[in-house]
Every structure is written in C-alpha cells, then in structure tokens.
Design an enzyme around this catalytic site. Structure first.
Site, mmCIF file in Angstrom:
data_model
loop_
_atom_site.group_PDB
_atom_site.id
_atom_site.type_symbol
_atom_site.label_atom_id
_atom_site.label_comp_id
_atom_site.label_asym_id
_atom_site.label_seq_id
_atom_site.Cartn_x
_atom_site.Cartn_y
_atom_site.Cartn_z
ATOM 1 C CD GLU A 50 48.132 15.057 69.892
ATOM 2 O OE1 GLU A 50 48.481 14.995 71.078
ATOM 3 O OE2 GLU A 50 48.536 14.255 69.026
ATOM 4 C CE1 TYR A 133 52.565 16.177 72.787
ATOM 5 C CE2 TYR A 133 50.261 16.627 73.289
ATOM 6 C CZ TYR A 133 51.228 15.834 72.702
ATOM 7 O OH TYR A 133 50.862 14.724 72.002
ATOM 8 C CG ASP A 151 54.286 13.241 75.298
ATOM 9 O OD1 ASP A 151 55.502 13.007 75.162
ATOM 10 O OD2 ASP A 151 53.414 12.458 74.906
#
Length: 437
Positions: A50, A133, A151
């Site tokens: 991520e 996020y 996102d």
DNA sequence: AAACCGGGGGA
DNA sequence: TCCCCAGGTTT
C-alpha cells in the site's frame, strides 16, 4: 445562522446500495488480477504494497515490491536495515519519504507492538507514513475490518456511479466519499470490496476512456446514464510548477581518485531527502538569460560560481572544462532546468581527504585550514557519515553536506534520484568510449 | 486549506 | 504534450 450543508447528499450514504456492492464484488472475485501482494493477507506484505502503491502504478510497483520483500521479508528485517539500503531499494520509485516513513513505522511496530502489526485501527493509523487511505486499506485487506479505503480510483468510481459533482480536490469531498464508501461495504467482505473498487477504477472506470460497455455496474451508473462519465470526477487543476535554474558540476578526480566522480548527499529533510546528487547551485532568476543563448555555453559565470562553491564546501580547487549537457527534471511542483559543467582538478589539489596529501603538502593556507577542519568534522560525525572510520575519512564534510568520490560500484550502493543517475550513467558510458575528460 | 513531496505511463 | 496516479506530512 448559516446552515451547514452535508457534502455528499445521497441516500446510499444511509442505506447502502445492494446492486452496486453485490455486482462489483462478484466481478472482482471473478476477474481480479493475480498480484504479488495478493498471495496472502500478511499485514506486513499488505502494508508495504500500500505504501508503494501511493501515487504509483501497479506495473511500476511489482518489480520493486518483489525485490523489497526479498530483502526485507519481515517487519524486523526492515526495522534493522541501514536506511541507505532501504532508500536504494526505493531508487526510481520517487516520493522517498515514503521509504523513510515506512522504516520508521517498522521500528514503531518493533518497539510498541513487539513486531506484530496490531489489528487495531487507531494503532495502525498512528504508524509513520500511514494516513486515512492506508490505514483503511490495511485494516480491510489484512484484517477484513469494515473500514473505507478511498484513493483516487475510488473517488472517480463513486463520483461517476452516483454522479457526484463535488470537487474531489477538496478534503471535505473526500470525507463525504469516505462515508459513502463505508456504507457500501458488504457484510464480511470489506477487503475484497475495497479492492474491487480500486480494481474497477484501474481496469474499467479509467480517467480518460472508461470501458462502460464492460463495466459490471453500468446499468445503474448515474454518471453514464446522464452521459457525463467523461466530466467526472470534477477536480480543480493544480498550479503549474515553478521553474528553477541550477548549475551542476560533474567533477573527475585525480591521483587516487582518478576515474571517480565527486558527489554529495542531500540533507535528511525535504526534497530528495538523504539521496545522493551532483554538487550544484540554485541560480538567481535571471539565469534564464544564460540558458536561453546557445552561444553562451562556455558559461564563465557558472564555472566561477561552481568553483567557489566546491572550494568552500570541500577545500578542493576544480577546473571547469566546459558545458557538458542540459537536463530538465519535472517534480510535481518544481521544474529544474539544470546545466552541467564538466570539471577536473588542478594538479596542486589532489584530494583533501587523502592522507598522503595532508595539509603540509598544500601551498595554499586556506586549503590547509579547510583540510584540517574537514578531517576533524569527519571524525566527529563518523557515525552519521558512514559505517566505518575508513569510509568516514574519505568523506568531505563542510557545511553539513557530505561529499564523496565514487566509482561505478559505489554508484550501485548509494541511492540517487533518477535525474542524477541518468547523467552519471551516461558519463561513464562516454568515458568507456574514451570521450570523457 | 494549501504547499510540499517523484516519476512514469497512458491517451 | 497533458493528465493522473492504490496519499501523507507539514505549515
């Protein structure tokens, strides 16, 4: 009294949208790509992926991810690695503070949570480099907790499906879409659903030419039904980057440093923090005139300024030989226009950190003093500069900048941003063909 | 809220 | 060329 308007007005925020969630989830489970970070739900693997995927495309990330996981397979391995190795693995990916923050986060996990990433949203959110996020992505994908992960893809998909007209550049809009995204999560399927949203945005609901004909939720997409899918999402444009003119010195060593180049390390904060670079100067705005004329590539002004800078920084006297090349580099907010001057060293100036050329052998008093100061500084800051005393003695440390002579092997070890990697790489190619100084 | 932080790939 | 991207931090 002013009435506060809710940002995203939609019934789905309250009720969810069974059609959208069901169809999207089914599509994802049938069509999802096989990606390295989808092998399992190891929170560390999800976390690393991520962070790498922030502002970076899947295809770009994959090779970096494989190398990174091989080199730092666990939180502990990452926490204990030298920062320079971590940055080297990140070389070319950009946004290098991500790498520094990721390692800082790994150290936090070691110290606070015994090396185990906790199944706890507040704890994960508190890790360095983990924002709204990323915490949502980790909680949902690794732990299947019903947290939104919004996102750019998700904002685009939801803006289109629900025909939302708020400016997605505004934080308030993001907050509204987060609420909406949370309400849409199907029971027990948070991880797959969040990934489904992003997968749809990446593969079908793309920015420029969305593939509505193959979209699993096209039948009820309000944006498409209104014929407005290409207008959405609405986003205010960013300001154009400012221009900065810079002069760089590509300096060949002599004596023991023959065939080596002089580079330096940037400070630990700000742009390209901790990365290595060619010594260079920020020029005043009227430097635009110098860059404008092809004929002025002798550049006596630039040569003089670079000579003074290097002399002040390292005590070494360089001899500018002439224009090498111009190079532009675009950051998100700055445009660097850089002119590179190729230089070598005068005979009397043979490597100030070289013990065989100590202060006594130097005629210039100034250079002699500089040498002593540099050696003292090198000793004091040995721990920061390098991993061994021997290496530290080879570093030149003036006003906090660490200078160093490097050969090709050194270049493989030190992290450089792409723009300098390119220039230095080309230079060694030319030297191999006997065209360099 | 706005600025700061890289680099690459698609259209 | 332009645009945008699986954002976070700092001011």
């Amino acid at each position: 009294m002013a009435i506060k308007q809710p940002t995203i007005q939609h019934t789905a925020v309250q009720n969810g949208h069974p059609y959208f969630s069901t169809e999207l989830l089914a599509w994802y489970r049938a069509q999802k790509r096989t990606l390295p970070w989808r092998k399992n739900h190891d929170p560390y693997r999800i976390w690393v992926s991520e962070i790498m995927l922030q502002q970076t495309r899947v295809d770009t990330v994959i090779p970096y991810y494989l190398t990174f996981m091989e080199k730092f397979p666990t939180v502990q391995a990452l926490a204990e690695a030298p920062e320079e190795e971590v940055l080297k693995c990140w070389e070319g990916l950009g946004y290098y503070s991500r790498a520094r923050n990721l390692q800082a986060g790994a150290k936090m996990v070691m110290e606070l949570y015994d090396g185990i990433i906790p199944n706890d949203k507040e704890a994960v959110s508190g890790l360095k480099g983990v924002g709204p996020y990323t915490s949502g992505a980790i909680m949902s994908i690794a732990f299947n907790r019903p947290e939104p992960a919004v996102d750019g893809n998700v904002m685009r998909v939801l803006s289109r499906f629900f025909c939302l007209e708020e400016d997605i550049a505004k934080p308030a809009t993001r907050a509204g879409i987060e609420k909406l995204a949370a309400a849409l999560i199907p029971e027990g399927a948070a991880g797959d659903f969040n990934q489904a949203l992003m997968e749809l945005g990446a593969l079908i609901c793309t920015p420029k030419s969305p593939g509505c004909l193959t979209c699993p939720v096209m039948e009820e997409c309000e944006g498409r039904l209104a014929g407005r899918e290409l207008e959405l999402p609405i986003k205010t444009k960013a300001k154009p980057p400012r221009q900065e003119y810079r002069a760089a010195a590509l300096i060949w060593g002599n004596g023991e440093n023959a065939g080596k180049l002089l580079v330096r390390q940037r400070e630990g904060k700000g742009l390209l923090a901790g990365m290595w670079e060619l010594p260079h100067l920020l020029l005043p705005p009227h430097a635009a005139d110098w860059f404008a004329e092809e004929a002025s590539k002798e550049q006596p002004e630039l040569a003089e300024m670079l000579t003074v800078m290097v002399e002040q920084d390292t005590g070494q006297l360089i001899r500018p030989k002439g224009w090498l090349k111009d190079a532009d580099h675009i950051f998100s907010h700055i445009l660097w226009k850089m002119r590179v001057i190729e230089c070598d060293l005068g005979e009397e100036s043979t490597g100030i950190a070289d013990e065989k050329n100590g202060a006594e052998s130097k005629p210039e008093e100034a250079a002699s003093k500089a040498a002593e100061a540099l050696m003292a500084a090198a000793e004091e800051r040995e721990d920061y500069v390098n991993h061994s005393a021997e290496e530290a003695s080879k570093s030149l440390i003036p006003g906090g900048m660490v200078y160093r002579w490097i050969d090709r092997e050194d270049m493989e070890l030190l992290p450089f941003p792409n723009l300098f990697l390119r220039i230095i790489g080309e230079t060694w190619e030319r030297r191999g063909r006997g065209e360099a100084l």
